[in-house]
Design a protein around this motif. Structure first.
Motif, PDB file in Angstrom:
ATOM      1  N   GLU A 279      18.804  55.242   2.555  1.00 41.35           N
ATOM      2  CA  GLU A 279      18.870  54.777   1.166  1.00 41.35           C
ATOM      3  C   GLU A 279      17.689  53.868   0.837  1.00 41.35           C
ATOM      4  N   LEU A 280      17.292  53.034   1.811  1.00 47.18           N
ATOM      5  CA  LEU A 280      16.162  52.138   1.578  1.00 47.18           C
ATOM      6  C   LEU A 280      14.870  52.918   1.357  1.00 47.18           C
ATOM      7  N   MET A 281      14.709  54.029   2.050  1.00 52.90           N
ATOM      8  CA  MET A 281      13.510  54.835   1.856  1.00 52.90           C
ATOM      9  C   MET A 281      13.455  55.376   0.433  1.00 52.90           C
ATOM     10  N   GLN A 282      14.585  55.749  -0.117  1.00 53.17           N
ATOM     11  CA  GLN A 282      14.604  56.209  -1.503  1.00 53.17           C
ATOM     12  C   GLN A 282      14.221  55.081  -2.458  1.00 53.17           C
ATOM     13  N   HIS A 283      14.702  53.878  -2.171  1.00 54.97           N
ATOM     14  CA  HIS A 283      14.316  52.720  -2.990  1.00 54.97           C
ATOM     15  C   HIS A 283      12.808  52.480  -2.892  1.00 54.97           C
ATOM     16  N   LEU A 284      12.263  52.605  -1.681  1.00 48.67           N
ATOM     17  CA  LEU A 284      10.826  52.385  -1.506  1.00 48.67           C
ATOM     18  C   LEU A 284      10.017  53.438  -2.259  1.00 48.67           C
ATOM     19  N   LEU A 285      10.425  54.683  -2.174  1.00 45.34           N
ATOM     20  CA  LEU A 285       9.733  55.740  -2.907  1.00 45.34           C
ATOM     21  C   LEU A 285       9.776  55.472  -4.413  1.00 45.34           C
ATOM     22  N   GLN A 286      10.921  54.966  -4.879  1.00 41.88           N
ATOM     23  CA  GLN A 286      11.036  54.649  -6.305  1.00 41.88           C
ATOM     24  C   GLN A 286      10.075  53.520  -6.686  1.00 41.88           C
ATOM     25  N   ARG A 287       9.935  52.515  -5.813  1.00 40.34           N
ATOM     26  CA  ARG A 287       9.002  51.420  -6.112  1.00 40.34           C
ATOM     27  C   ARG A 287       7.560  51.914  -6.108  1.00 40.34           C
ATOM     28  N   VAL A 288       7.236  52.834  -5.216  1.00 42.85           N
ATOM     29  CA  VAL A 288       5.889  53.404  -5.220  1.00 42.85           C
ATOM     30  C   VAL A 288       5.615  54.103  -6.549  1.00 42.85           C
ATOM     31  N   GLU A 289       6.633  54.704  -7.108  1.00 39.87           N
ATOM     32  CA  GLU A 289       6.472  55.407  -8.381  1.00 39.87           C
ATOM     33  C   GLU A 289       6.442  54.461  -9.575  1.00 39.87           C
ATOM     34  N   THR A 290       7.153  53.322  -9.501  1.00 41.76           N
ATOM     35  CA  THR A 290       7.379  52.525 -10.707  1.00 41.76           C
ATOM     36  C   THR A 290       6.893  51.084 -10.649  1.00 41.76           C
ATOM     37  N   ALA A 291       6.565  50.541  -9.484  1.00 44.77           N
ATOM     38  CA  ALA A 291       6.206  49.122  -9.392  1.00 44.77           C
ATOM     39  C   ALA A 291       4.990  48.812 -10.254  1.00 44.77           C
ATOM     40  N   ALA A 292       5.007  47.640 -10.865  1.00 45.53           N
ATOM     41  CA  ALA A 292       3.971  47.247 -11.806  1.00 45.53           C
ATOM     42  C   ALA A 292       2.688  46.831 -11.085  1.00 45.53           C
ATOM     43  N   PRO A 293       1.558  46.869 -11.765  1.00 43.31           N
ATOM     44  CA  PRO A 293       0.320  46.335 -11.190  1.00 43.31           C
ATOM     45  C   PRO A 293       0.496  44.874 -10.785  1.00 43.31           C
ATOM     46  N   GLY A 294      -0.138  44.494  -9.681  1.00 41.04           N
ATOM     47  CA  GLY A 294      -0.047  43.130  -9.190  1.00 41.04           C
ATOM     48  C   GLY A 294       1.193  42.830  -8.383  1.00 41.04           C
ATOM     49  N   SER A 295       2.025  43.837  -8.131  1.00 40.71           N
ATOM     50  CA  SER A 295       3.300  43.615  -7.447  1.00 40.71           C
ATOM     51  C   SER A 295       3.174  43.764  -5.940  1.00 40.71           C
ATOM     52  N   LEU A 296       4.124  43.145  -5.237  1.00 43.85           N
ATOM     53  CA  LEU A 296       4.296  43.309  -3.796  1.00 43.85           C
ATOM     54  C   LEU A 296       5.674  43.901  -3.546  1.00 43.85           C
ATOM     55  N   THR A 297       5.736  44.977  -2.790  1.00 41.16           N
ATOM     56  CA  THR A 297       7.000  45.543  -2.333  1.00 41.16           C
ATOM     57  C   THR A 297       7.054  45.377  -0.824  1.00 41.16           C
ATOM     58  N   PHE A 298       8.079  44.667  -0.345  1.00 39.43           N
ATOM     59  CA  PHE A 298       8.205  44.284   1.057  1.00 39.43           C
ATOM     60  C   PHE A 298       9.495  44.923   1.579  1.00 39.43           C
ATOM     61  N   ALA A 299       9.370  45.845   2.526  1.00 45.32           N
ATOM     62  CA  ALA A 299      10.519  46.616   3.008  1.00 45.32           C
ATOM     63  C   ALA A 299      10.719  46.429   4.506  1.00 45.32           C
ATOM     64  N   ASN A 300      11.970  46.352   4.913  1.00 47.72           N
ATOM     65  CA  ASN A 300      12.329  46.314   6.338  1.00 47.72           C
ATOM     66  C   ASN A 300      13.271  47.467   6.632  1.00 47.72           C
TER      67      ASN A 300
END
Length: 403
Positions: A279-300
């Protein structure tokens, strides 16, 4: 505008650290540990064929530089992980005196741990009477169960039936600086368990115990017990502002995926996504698609460690590595031109090693979106410095960027 994605493959070490001899599993020092290489050797020998078969296959990680980083960190052969790298690659060395989750993540985020964590003695009872009485009082029960070292599944096997009869919380620890409380989501109640951990956590934090962990489970004596994904970690707050705070202070959004919110006590974080690793991988893929410029996505991604490393399940660990390698292919193809993706780890947990504790290892630092070539032997804190440079945020960091 740039974005950054930091992915921690929890416990995916690539060879004993320089100070591995000072860290132990029981009486055995961590010298000679190598999580990835020993898994690759077992796969090549046909000793890890449960749910998979043949040599370890990690084409995307090897393409980022995993094999090259492993060879730079250790002389232990890793069959099947040869091949050229098309990213930046190197090895990370931890400097704080610990091989646990908070220490590794905090250093990756630019902050060393200035103290030694308290660990409980490997004896029964492991906790003093006053602490157990405090837990019982807060839980409104006449007592507690376990009071020892052990794995979570072993605790359910040994004390699950008695817990169902008495309603008493199961309290246990490990070689890490943790105090864990397991309870049935229906018999005891999930909210009640989380409230109990919230209430007892300050007492443990005052002792320099790194985390209080709520370990909810379901099931029955007849059908067996299973832990759920409703785990919650109550961690000591970082001793200084971290990369997450730096990005947030600069106006960037910080997305936490997995245990990151718990590890950083929700500091410097805007959104939190939790669930199983799939499920976390799906969330990460979604952030890659939608995260705003200047953002940090930190996944474990924790299941390498929690399901396979501590249980010394080599085949399971190999399956998990091949799973994330396949998912990385989708991530890499979805990155935007100004993005950077860093794949690393927080410590080792060699499933071929005696004992059940983490192992003190170097970790891979694999970078997509910033050119190709070796970056050498680095420090964990250099990861934070590099991301700060990429996002152009002020960094009161002790690290040095490798970009």
């Amino acid at each position: 505008m740039a974005r950054a994605f930091l992915v921690v493959m929890d416990s995916v070490g690539i060879g004993g650290a320089l100070d591995a001899g000072a860290f132990f599993n029981g009486d055995l020092p961590d010298l000679g540990t190598n999580t990835v290489a020993h898994i690759a050797q077992a796969c090549a020998k046909g000793h890890a064929n449960e749910g998979r078969s043949g040599p370890l296959k990690l084409p995307n990680l090897v393409g980022l530089g995993l094999g090259a980083a492993l060879r730079a960190a250790s002389s232990i052969p890793a069959p099947g992980l040869d091949g050229g790298a098309h990213g930046l690659w190197g090895c990370g060395n931890e400097e704080s005196a610990g091989k646990d989750t908070p220490t590794g993540h905090w250093e990756l985020a630019g902050v060393r741990v200035p103290w030694r964590w308290h660990v409980f003695p490997d004896q029964t009872p492991a906790f003093d009477i006053d602490l157990m009485q405090a837990v019982a009082d807060l839980a409104a029960t006449n007592g507690t169960l376990a009071n020892c070292h052990g794995s979570g599944t072993d605790m359910l096997d040994r004390f699950g039936e008695e817990h169902m009869k008495t309603g008493w919380p199961i309290c246990y620890t490990s070689a890490d600086s943790v105090f864990q409380i397991a309870a049935h989501e229906e018999r005891f109640g999930l909210k009640r368990l989380l409230d109990l951990c919230t209430a007892i956590a300050p007492r443990l934090h005052d002792l320099r115990v790194g985390r209080v962990i709520a370990r909810p489970f379901v099931g029955s004596v007849e059908a067996g017990f299973q832990r759920t994904n409703n785990r919650r970690d109550y961690a000591v707050k970082p001793p200084a502002p971290t990369l997450l705070d730096w990005v947030q202070s600069a106006g960037g959004t910080v997305h936490a995926i997995g245990k990151i919110g718990d590890i950083f006590s929700q500091q410097g974080i805007d959104t939190v996504d939790k669930g199983s690793d799939a499920e976390l991988m799906q969330h990460l893929l979604q952030r890659v698609e939608t995260a705003a410029p200047g953002s940090l996505t930190f996944a474990n991604f924790v299941e390498f460690d929690s399901l396979y490393g501590h249980r010394r399940d080599i085949a399971g660990y190999a399956r998990a590595l091949e799973w994330i390698d396949n998912a990385l292919g989708r991530l890499l193809s979805a990155l935007q031109p100004d993005d950077i993706l860093i794949v690393t780890a927080d410590h080792g947990n060699d499933p071929s090693w005696p004992g059940t504790d983490h192992t003190r290892e170097r970790v891979p630092i694999l970078v997509a979106g910033a050119g190709t070539g070796p970056i050498g032997q680095r420090r964990f804190v250099d990861v934070a410095a590099s991301i700060a440079q990429h996002l152009r945020v002020d960094a009161p960091t002790i690290g040095k960027s490798f970009l």
